[in-house]
Design a protein around this motif. Structure first.
Motif, mmCIF file in Angstrom:
data_model
loop_
_atom_site.group_PDB
_atom_site.id
_atom_site.type_symbol
_atom_site.label_atom_id
_atom_site.label_comp_id
_atom_site.label_asym_id
_atom_site.label_seq_id
_atom_site.Cartn_x
_atom_site.Cartn_y
_atom_site.Cartn_z
ATOM 1 N N ALA A 179 0.816 -1.213 0.000
ATOM 2 C CA ALA A 179 0.000 0.000 0.000
ATOM 3 C C ALA A 179 0.850 1.264 0.000
ATOM 4 O O ALA A 179 0.390 2.328 -0.431
ATOM 5 N N THR A 180 2.088 1.166 0.462
ATOM 6 C CA THR A 180 2.951 2.349 0.545
ATOM 7 C C THR A 180 4.127 2.285 -0.433
ATOM 8 O O THR A 180 5.056 3.078 -0.333
ATOM 9 N N SER A 181 4.081 1.344 -1.363
ATOM 10 C CA SER A 181 5.175 1.173 -2.321
ATOM 11 C C SER A 181 4.710 1.524 -3.730
ATOM 12 O O SER A 181 3.536 1.369 -4.067
ATOM 13 N N ASP A 182 5.654 1.990 -4.545
ATOM 14 C CA ASP A 182 5.331 2.335 -5.927
ATOM 15 C C ASP A 182 5.392 1.125 -6.851
ATOM 16 O O ASP A 182 4.868 1.158 -7.964
ATOM 17 N N ASP A 183 6.066 0.081 -6.398
ATOM 18 C CA ASP A 183 6.151 -1.142 -7.189
ATOM 19 C C ASP A 183 6.005 -2.329 -6.244
ATOM 20 O O ASP A 183 5.566 -2.158 -5.101
ATOM 21 N N VAL A 184 6.331 -3.513 -6.700
ATOM 22 C CA VAL A 184 6.223 -4.703 -5.853
ATOM 23 C C VAL A 184 7.570 -4.927 -5.165
ATOM 24 O O VAL A 184 8.556 -5.277 -5.827
ATOM 25 N N PRO A 185 7.648 -4.710 -3.843
ATOM 26 C CA PRO A 185 8.912 -4.919 -3.138
ATOM 27 C C PRO A 185 9.395 -6.363 -3.280
ATOM 28 O O PRO A 185 8.587 -7.294 -3.414
ATOM 29 N N ALA A 186 10.699 -6.532 -3.235
ATOM 30 C CA ALA A 186 11.282 -7.863 -3.424
ATOM 31 C C ALA A 186 10.746 -8.862 -2.408
ATOM 32 O O ALA A 186 10.469 -10.023 -2.744
ATOM 33 N N GLU A 187 10.571 -8.413 -1.151
ATOM 34 C CA GLU A 187 10.110 -9.354 -0.131
ATOM 35 C C GLU A 187 8.675 -9.813 -0.370
ATOM 36 O O GLU A 187 8.302 -10.932 -0.019
ATOM 37 N N VAL A 188 7.878 -8.946 -1.009
ATOM 38 C CA VAL A 188 6.516 -9.353 -1.351
ATOM 39 C C VAL A 188 6.556 -10.403 -2.454
ATOM 40 O O VAL A 188 5.833 -11.403 -2.414
ATOM 41 N N GLY A 189 7.417 -10.182 -3.437
ATOM 42 C CA GLY A 189 7.571 -11.172 -4.497
ATOM 43 C C GLY A 189 8.043 -12.508 -3.962
ATOM 44 O O GLY A 189 7.572 -13.572 -4.392
ATOM 45 N N GLU A 190 8.965 -12.465 -2.998
ATOM 46 C CA GLU A 190 9.465 -13.711 -2.399
ATOM 47 C C GLU A 190 8.352 -14.435 -1.648
ATOM 48 O O GLU A 190 8.261 -15.670 -1.688
ATOM 49 N N LEU A 191 7.512 -13.673 -0.964
ATOM 50 C CA LEU A 191 6.392 -14.289 -0.249
ATOM 51 C C LEU A 191 5.447 -14.975 -1.232
ATOM 52 O O LEU A 191 5.022 -16.119 -1.010
ATOM 53 N N ILE A 192 5.122 -14.287 -2.313
ATOM 54 C CA ILE A 192 4.215 -14.870 -3.309
ATOM 55 C C ILE A 192 4.827 -16.133 -3.912
ATOM 56 O O ILE A 192 4.144 -17.148 -4.089
ATOM 57 N N ASP A 193 6.120 -16.082 -4.206
ATOM 58 C CA ASP A 193 6.790 -17.259 -4.773
ATOM 59 C C ASP A 193 6.795 -18.435 -3.795
ATOM 60 O O ASP A 193 6.895 -19.595 -4.215
ATOM 61 N N SER A 194 6.687 -18.133 -2.500
ATOM 62 C CA SER A 194 6.742 -19.198 -1.491
ATOM 63 C C SER A 194 5.369 -19.752 -1.119
ATOM 64 O O SER A 194 5.275 -20.678 -0.301
ATOM 65 N N LEU A 195 4.303 -19.188 -1.697
ATOM 66 C CA LEU A 195 2.960 -19.595 -1.276
ATOM 67 C C LEU A 195 2.711 -21.083 -1.489
ATOM 68 O O LEU A 195 2.077 -21.740 -0.660
ATOM 69 N N ASP A 196 3.184 -21.629 -2.602
ATOM 70 C CA ASP A 196 2.980 -23.062 -2.854
ATOM 71 C C ASP A 196 3.478 -23.900 -1.685
ATOM 72 O O ASP A 196 2.769 -24.774 -1.171
ATOM 73 N N SER A 197 4.706 -23.635 -1.277
ATOM 74 C CA SER A 197 5.287 -24.441 -0.200
ATOM 75 C C SER A 197 4.653 -24.116 1.146
ATOM 76 O O SER A 197 4.413 -25.000 1.969
ATOM 77 N N GLN A 198 4.340 -22.840 1.384
ATOM 78 C CA GLN A 198 3.759 -22.463 2.675
ATOM 79 C C GLN A 198 2.326 -22.965 2.834
ATOM 80 O O GLN A 198 1.860 -23.201 3.948
ATOM 81 N N LEU A 199 1.636 -23.117 1.708
ATOM 82 C CA LEU A 199 0.274 -23.650 1.769
ATOM 83 C C LEU A 199 0.265 -25.170 1.842
ATOM 84 O O LEU A 199 -0.797 -25.784 1.924
ATOM 85 N N GLY A 200 1.449 -25.763 1.784
ATOM 86 C CA GLY A 200 1.542 -27.194 2.026
ATOM 87 C C GLY A 200 1.338 -28.076 0.832
ATOM 88 O O GLY A 200 1.101 -29.273 0.984
ATOM 89 N N ALA A 201 1.399 -27.529 -0.396
ATOM 90 C CA ALA A 201 1.234 -28.380 -1.573
ATOM 91 C C ALA A 201 2.277 -29.496 -1.536
ATOM 92 O O ALA A 201 3.434 -29.250 -1.197
ATOM 93 N N PRO A 202 1.892 -30.748 -1.870
ATOM 94 C CA PRO A 202 0.582 -31.133 -2.416
ATOM 95 C C PRO A 202 -0.423 -31.585 -1.361
ATOM 96 O O PRO A 202 -1.446 -32.149 -1.701
ATOM 97 N N ARG A 203 -0.148 -31.354 -0.056
ATOM 98 C CA ARG A 203 -1.103 -31.764 0.972
ATOM 99 C C ARG A 203 -2.350 -30.889 0.911
ATOM 100 O O ARG A 203 -2.255 -29.684 0.703
ATOM 101 N N PRO A 204 -3.534 -31.469 1.129
ATOM 102 C CA PRO A 204 -4.753 -30.653 1.112
ATOM 103 C C PRO A 204 -4.851 -29.791 2.360
ATOM 104 O O PRO A 204 -4.352 -30.151 3.424
ATOM 105 N N ILE A 205 -5.481 -28.640 2.214
ATOM 106 C CA ILE A 205 -5.767 -27.785 3.358
ATOM 107 C C ILE A 205 -7.091 -28.235 3.951
ATOM 108 O O ILE A 205 -8.082 -28.404 3.241
#
Length: 215
Positions: free
Chosen positions: A23-49
Motif C-alpha cells: 500500500a505504501t510502495s510504488d512497485d512490488v517490493p522484493a520481499e513481497v515477491g518472495e512471499l508470493i513465490d513461497s505460497l505453494d510451499s507455505q500452503l503445504g502443496a501437495p497436501r490438502p488444506i
C-alpha cells in the motif's frame, strides 16, 4: 497435522504485512515477491488444506493470480494486480483461520461456549437462535449434561461461524439483530434459514460479506 493447524496463522501474518507494505510502495517490493513465490510451499502443496473447499479454491486461485501478476512487464500493472490478488489471498486465509475454532473436529461444547461469549445475550435469545427451548439450552450448558448432536450440532456450528464473522462488525446484540432482520440479499431473515442445512452456505456468505465491508 493439517496445513491449517501447522502454518496458516503465521502465513496470514506475513500476508497482512505484505499488503500493508504494498500500500505504501510504488512497485512490488522484493520481499513481497518472495512471499508470493513461497505460497505453494507455505500452503503445504501437495497436501490438502483442511478447510471449506470454497475457501481453499479461492485461496489457491488468488495465489495463482498473484504469481502471474508478478510477471507483468509494466511495474505499475504488476503492483495493481498483485495488490488485488494478495488481498484475496489475505481474505481467504483470514476466513479459513477464523473458522478453524468452529470446525467439525472441535468439541461441540467448546463451540457452544465460544458462541455464547460472542453473543453475550440472555439465554432466551440464544435458545431461539439455536432453535431449542431455554430448558434444552440449559441442559447443554450443565456440567456433564447432554451435548448438541445431529442437526442441533450442525446448527450450533453454523451459528458459531456466522457470529464469529459478524463480531467484527457488530456487538453481541447487533449480531442477534442481524439474524432477525430481513436480509436484502437473502430476501428473508437469516434465522428463518437456520432450520435448513442446505441454506447454511448462503447465510454464511452474507455474514462474510458484511465483514468484508468493514475490512
Amino acid at each position: 497435522m493439517t496445513t491449517t493447524e501447522v502454518s496458516l496463522t503465521p502465513l496470514l501474518a506475513q500476508v497482512n504485512a505484505a499488503t500493508q507494505l504494498l500500500a505504501t510502495s510504488d512497485d512490488v517490493p522484493a520481499e513481497v515477491g518472495e512471499l508470493i513465490d513461497s505460497l505453494d510451499s507455505q500452503l503445504g502443496a501437495p497436501r490438502p488444506i483442511d478447510a471449506d473447499p470454497y475457501l481453499t479454491t479461492t485461496l489457491w486461485s488468488a495465489a495463482f493470480r498473484a504469481e502471474k501478476a508478478l510477471r507483468h512487464d509494466n511495474a505499475g500493472d504488476a503492483r495493481r494486480d498483485v495488490r488485488l490478488a494478495l488481498e484475496q489471498v489475505r481474505q481467504a486465509l483470514r476466513d479459513i483461520v477464523d473458522r478453524r475454532p468452529y470446525g467439525d473436529d472441535i468439541p461441540i461444547g467448546d463451540v457452544l461456549g465460544a458462541t455464547l461469549t460472542i453473543l453475550d445475550a440472555p439465554q432466551g435469545a440464544v435458545a431461539e437462535l439455536f432453535g431449542v427451548s431455554v430448558r434444552q439450552l440449559q441442559r447443554w450448558l450443565a456440567p456433564g449434561g447432554a451435548q448438541p448432536s445431529g442437526l442441533d450440532a450442525a446448527r450450533v456450528r453454523i451459528v458459531a461461524q456466522i457470529a464469529n464473522q459478524l463480531r467484527h462488525t457488530f456487538t453481541g446484540p447487533g449480531v442477534l439483530a442481524w439474524f432477525a432482520r430481513v436480509h436484502p440479499t437473502l430476501g428473508r431473515a437469516p434465522i428463518e434459514m437456520l432450520g435448513d442445512p442446505p441454506e447454511y452456505p448462503k447465510v454464511l456468505a452474507a455474514a462474510t460479506a458484511a465483514r468484508a465491508m468493514t475490512s
